[in-house]
Each structure stands twice: as C-alpha cells, then as structure tokens.
Design a protein around this motif. Sequence first.
Motif, PDB file in Angstrom:
ATOM      1  N   ARG A  48       0.707  -1.140  -0.034  1.00 16.74           N
ATOM      2  CA  ARG A  48       0.066   0.037   0.096  1.00 16.74           C
ATOM      3  C   ARG A  48       1.087   1.347   0.013  1.00 16.74           C
ATOM      4  N   THR A  49       0.533   2.264  -0.778  1.00 19.45           N
ATOM      5  CA  THR A  49       0.980   3.624  -0.655  1.00 19.45           C
ATOM      6  C   THR A  49      -0.011   4.579  -0.833  1.00 19.45           C
ATOM      7  N   TYR A  50       0.579   5.868  -0.795  1.00 19.40           N
ATOM      8  CA  TYR A  50      -0.327   6.769  -1.036  1.00 19.40           C
ATOM      9  C   TYR A  50       0.290   7.903  -1.538  1.00 19.40           C
ATOM     10  N   ALA A  51      -0.382   9.060  -2.299  1.00 22.49           N
ATOM     11  CA  ALA A  51       0.222  10.357  -2.669  1.00 22.49           C
ATOM     12  C   ALA A  51      -0.756  11.458  -2.652  1.00 22.49           C
ATOM     13  N   ASP A  52      -0.326  12.614  -2.329  1.00 24.03           N
ATOM     14  CA  ASP A  52      -1.364  13.558  -2.225  1.00 24.03           C
ATOM     15  C   ASP A  52      -1.062  14.710  -3.413  1.00 24.03           C
ATOM     16  N   TYR A  53      -2.417  15.453  -3.572  1.00 24.42           N
ATOM     17  CA  TYR A  53      -2.133  16.404  -4.694  1.00 24.42           C
ATOM     18  C   TYR A  53      -2.974  17.483  -4.386  1.00 24.42           C
ATOM     19  N   GLU A  54      -2.862  18.566  -5.064  1.00 22.87           N
ATOM     20  CA  GLU A  54      -3.316  19.830  -4.828  1.00 22.87           C
ATOM     21  C   GLU A  54      -4.851  19.982  -5.303  1.00 22.87           C
ATOM     22  N   SER A  55      -5.130  19.214  -6.279  1.00 25.62           N
ATOM     23  CA  SER A  55      -6.463  19.138  -6.884  1.00 25.62           C
ATOM     24  C   SER A  55      -6.800  17.688  -7.413  1.00 25.62           C
ATOM     25  N   VAL A  56      -8.156  17.459  -7.490  1.00 25.89           N
ATOM     26  CA  VAL A  56      -8.777  16.120  -8.172  1.00 25.89           C
ATOM     27  C   VAL A  56      -7.925  16.017  -9.456  1.00 25.89           C
ATOM     28  N   ASN A  57      -7.796  17.085 -10.592  1.00 24.87           N
ATOM     29  CA  ASN A  57      -7.429  16.797 -11.789  1.00 24.87           C
ATOM     30  C   ASN A  57      -5.937  16.361 -11.586  1.00 24.87           C
ATOM     31  N   GLU A  58      -5.109  16.854 -10.702  1.00 22.52           N
ATOM     32  CA  GLU A  58      -3.783  16.690 -10.553  1.00 22.52           C
ATOM     33  C   GLU A  58      -3.708  15.111  -9.912  1.00 22.52           C
ATOM     34  N   CYS A  59      -4.499  14.900  -9.102  1.00 19.83           N
ATOM     35  CA  CYS A  59      -4.728  13.506  -8.697  1.00 19.83           C
ATOM     36  C   CYS A  59      -4.971  12.478  -9.814  1.00 19.83           C
ATOM     37  N   MET A  60      -5.917  12.932 -10.891  1.00 19.62           N
ATOM     38  CA  MET A  60      -6.073  11.823 -11.931  1.00 19.62           C
ATOM     39  C   MET A  60      -4.893  11.881 -12.960  1.00 19.62           C
ATOM     40  N   GLU A  61      -4.245  12.933 -13.057  1.00 21.14           N
ATOM     41  CA  GLU A  61      -3.075  12.986 -13.990  1.00 21.14           C
ATOM     42  C   GLU A  61      -1.953  12.126 -13.366  1.00 21.14           C
ATOM     43  N   GLY A  62      -2.036  12.095 -12.120  1.00 24.50           N
ATOM     44  CA  GLY A  62      -1.165  11.089 -11.292  1.00 24.50           C
ATOM     45  C   GLY A  62      -1.413   9.640 -11.542  1.00 24.50           C
ATOM     46  N   VAL A  63      -2.807   9.365 -11.733  1.00 23.84           N
ATOM     47  CA  VAL A  63      -2.981   7.983 -12.037  1.00 23.84           C
ATOM     48  C   VAL A  63      -2.670   7.663 -13.315  1.00 23.84           C
ATOM     49  N   CYS A  64      -2.889   8.720 -14.399  1.00 25.42           N
ATOM     50  CA  CYS A  64      -2.136   8.348 -15.742  1.00 25.42           C
ATOM     51  C   CYS A  64      -0.714   8.112 -15.649  1.00 25.42           C
ATOM     52  N   LYS A  65      -0.202   9.041 -14.814  1.00 24.26           N
ATOM     53  CA  LYS A  65       1.466   8.877 -15.050  1.00 24.26           C
ATOM     54  C   LYS A  65       1.833   7.406 -14.347  1.00 24.26           C
ATOM     55  N   MET A  66       1.077   7.026 -13.391  1.00 19.37           N
ATOM     56  CA  MET A  66       1.280   5.775 -12.740  1.00 19.37           C
ATOM     57  C   MET A  66       1.270   4.729 -13.773  1.00 19.37           C
ATOM     58  N   TYR A  67       0.202   4.830 -14.449  1.00 24.99           N
ATOM     59  CA  TYR A  67      -0.034   3.849 -15.673  1.00 24.99           C
ATOM     60  C   TYR A  67       0.964   3.782 -16.666  1.00 24.99           C
ATOM     61  N   GLU A  68       1.511   5.005 -17.035  1.00 29.86           N
ATOM     62  CA  GLU A  68       2.434   5.203 -17.996  1.00 29.86           C
ATOM     63  C   GLU A  68       3.900   4.664 -17.297  1.00 29.86           C
ATOM     64  N   GLU A  69       4.293   4.821 -16.133  1.00 31.71           N
ATOM     65  CA  GLU A  69       5.375   4.274 -15.430  1.00 31.71           C
ATOM     66  C   GLU A  69       5.217   2.887 -15.418  1.00 31.71           C
ATOM     67  N   HIS A  70       4.039   2.001 -15.428  1.00 28.74           N
ATOM     68  CA  HIS A  70       3.930   0.637 -15.496  1.00 28.74           C
ATOM     69  C   HIS A  70       4.226   0.328 -16.882  1.00 28.74           C
ATOM     70  N   LEU A  71       3.536   1.063 -17.813  1.00 22.00           N
ATOM     71  CA  LEU A  71       4.000   0.665 -19.234  1.00 22.00           C
ATOM     72  C   LEU A  71       5.465   0.586 -19.775  1.00 22.00           C
ATOM     73  N   LYS A  72       6.143   1.683 -19.348  1.00 20.39           N
ATOM     74  CA  LYS A  72       7.499   1.815 -19.249  1.00 20.39           C
ATOM     75  C   LYS A  72       8.280   0.655 -18.852  1.00 20.39           C
ATOM     76  N   ARG A  73       7.890   0.316 -17.602  1.00 18.89           N
ATOM     77  CA  ARG A  73       8.538  -0.918 -16.983  1.00 18.89           C
ATOM     78  C   ARG A  73       8.185  -2.265 -17.807  1.00 18.89           C
TER      79      ARG A  73
END
Length: 135
Positions: A48-73
């Motif tokens: 388990r982990t967590y991340a915090d963001y200043e807005s909902v949109n930043e958080c949603m972009e963070g989810v997309c980036k998490m997937y993109e990092e997974h694809l790179k791996r």
Amino acid sequence: MSSSSGDKGQLVRAEARIQENPRTPTETLLNMSHTILLVQPTKRPEGRTYADYESVNECMEGVCKMYEEHLKRMNPNSPSITYDISQLFDFIDDLADLSCLVYRADTQTYQPYNKDWIKEKIYVLLRRQAQQAAK
C-alpha cells in the motif's frame, strides 16, 4: 458563485445548475480540493502507498502517470508507448484497491471515492485535454 449576495433564491438556482452543467463553480471547487490517492497494487497489504495532490485533476493526472510508468517498466526498449483509455481502465480495475479522499471545505472532512468515480474523472479530464488539443 460569482455573486456575494446572501439571497437564498440565488443559492437554489445555483444548486439547480450544478445538476445540469458539470462545469459549475462547485465542480471547480471540488477540482481544487486537496486530494489523497490511496493505492494497493496487489493483495499484499505491505504494498500500500499514497500520494497527495493539490486538486482532483492533478490526482487523475497522477493515476495516468502511474499507468505510464507501469507501461515503461513492461516495455523498457520501446522508444514511445501509446495506449487508449480502455487499457488504462483495465489497469485501474486490476489494482487490488484504488481510491481517493477529496477534502471538502464545507464539512472540513475528506470524502472517499472509489475506482468508478476515479475512472469517470479521468475520462472527463482526458476528453477536455483532447478537445483543447483539437482547437
């Protein structure tokens, strides 16, 4: 709300607009709310982990980036990687748990949201980005 009047009639009209138009001031305020993303990739609780963001949109972009990092791996030798939203949503569905807590100033609490809500917000975010790119 742009009006500073305390007139209750205006408040009622504003609440009625919220249901009709997804880009209301309330939606904007929600998007600007501190958001905590809770991620559990597998059934193992120690992952388990967590991340915090200043807005909902930043958080949603963070989810997309998490997937993109997974694809790179998963594709370390690919110079560029493309994906569509259904693949992103499958990734989200395959996570053991993904949720977020969005701060509500009116109650001074964090409101929890599940994967389906997150996918809806990502869809709206990506659709807006695509529309802006097309202009």
